[in-house]
Design a protein around this motif. Structure first.
Motif: not given
Length: 258
Positions: A65-68, A76-77, A94-97
Motif C-alpha cells: 500500500q502506497t509503496l509503488l 521490479l517490485a 493499493q496505490e493513489p492517484d
C-alpha cells in the motif's frame, strides 16, 4: 495498517508478515500488532521490496500500500511480489492517484483562483510529477497504472476498484476527523520549516520535468498567498474544505493452482 485491516480475513490460524525498509516502522508495527493480531501470528522484519527475504512461492497473498508510488522501478517490485506468491495466490497493490487529486477543482473557503493561477497550478503538478519520475523519486499518478503492469507481468483475473477518501473541515472543527485534519495541516503544509523542504524538492522535480525558473517564482508567490489565507482563516475559524482523494485497489492471481 495493512495487517490490522486484513486480519479479519486471514487472521485466524494465519500468519501475517510485514516488511518495511525502516527499522523504526517495523518496531512500531510489532508493538501495535498486539492490539489486533488475535487468533493467529503477526511478525515484522526489515527488508527491501526489490529483494524480499522469502523463498519462491512462500505466501498465499502478497500486498502493498502506497509503496509503488515511491519507487524508481515499481515493475521490479511487482515481479518480486509475484515471485514469493504461491501459484493461485493473490498479488494486491493499493496505490493513489495524487496527480488527479491535485488537478481537481477545490471546494473551500479560500478566494477563487484566477484562470492563470489554475493553469499554473496544473502545469506545476503535471511537470513536477514527470520530473519526479525522471529523477527516480516515484510516480504520484501510479494508481491506475498498476492494472496494466500486473497484466503485462502475467497475472490473471486482474481487477481494479477505486475508492474516494473524502476529507472535510467545517468550523469549529470539533469532530475527531476534523481535529486530525487541522493537526495535519499545521504539522505539514503550515509548518514553515517542513514546507521549505517540500518546496525545494518540488522545485527540483518541476525543473526536471521542464518547468522554468520564472514559472516557479510565480507559483511560489501564488502558493504563499494561499497559505497565508489558509492560516488566517483557520485562526479565525472560518476555513472550510471538502474534497476526495482517488485510491486504486488492484489485485490479480498468479497463474496455477494452490
Amino acid at each position: 495498517f495493512l495487517g490490522s485491516n486484513y486480519w479479519k480475513y486471514f487472521g485466524k490460524d494465519g500468519h501475517y508478515i510485514g516488511v518495511d525498509i525502516s527499522l523504526d516502522l517495523v518496531q512500531r508495527a510489532h508493538k501495535g500488532s498486539s492490539e489486533w493480531a488475535d487468533g493467529g501470528k503477526a511478525s515484522f522484519m526489515v527488508g527491501n521490496v526489490y529483494n524480499l527475504p522469502f523463498a519462491d512461492n512462500a505466501a498465499d497473498a502478497v500486498m502493498c500500500q502506497t509503496l509503488l508510488m515511491h519507487l524508481e522501478d515499481p515493475v521490479l517490485a511487482l515481479k518480486e511480489m509475484i515471485r514469493v506468491t504461491k501459484a493461485g495466490g493473490k498479488v494486491i497493490g493499493q496505490e493513489p492517484d495524487n496527480l488527479s487529486q491535485q488537478l481537481k477543482m477545490r471546494h473551500w473557503s479560500l478566494p477563487d483562483d484566477s484562470i492563470d493561477d489554475l493553469l499554473l497550478r496544473a502545469k506545476v503538478a503535471v511537470l513536477s510529477n514527470r520530473g519526479g519520475i525522471k529523477l527516480g523519486r516515484g510516480d504520484n499518478s501510479i494508481g491506475p497504472k498498476v492494472y496494466l503492469m500486473m497484466r503485462q507481468l502475467g497475472l490473471v483475473d486482474v481487477n481494479v476498484y477505486t475508492t474516494e477518501y473524502v476529507t472535510h473541515l467545517y468550523p469549529p472543527y470539533i469532530d475527531e476527523q476534523e481535529k486530525t485534519q487541522i493537526e495535519m495541516l499545521q504539522k505539514q503544509w503550515l509548518n514553515e520549516e517542513r514546507r521549505e523542504i517540500l518546496r525545494e524538492r518540488e522545485r527540483e522535480e518541476f525543473q526536471a520535468g521542464g518547468g522554468t525558473s520564472e514559472e516557479w517564482s510565480l507559483y511560489c508567490a501564488y502558493s504563499d498567498r494561499v497559505i497565508a489565507d489558509m492560516k488566517r482563516q483557520i485562526n479565525e475559524e472560518r476555513y472550510f474544505y471538502c474534497g476526495a482523494y482517488p485510491f486504486y485497489f488492484t489485485h490479480g492471481k498468479k497463474p496455477g493452482k494452490m
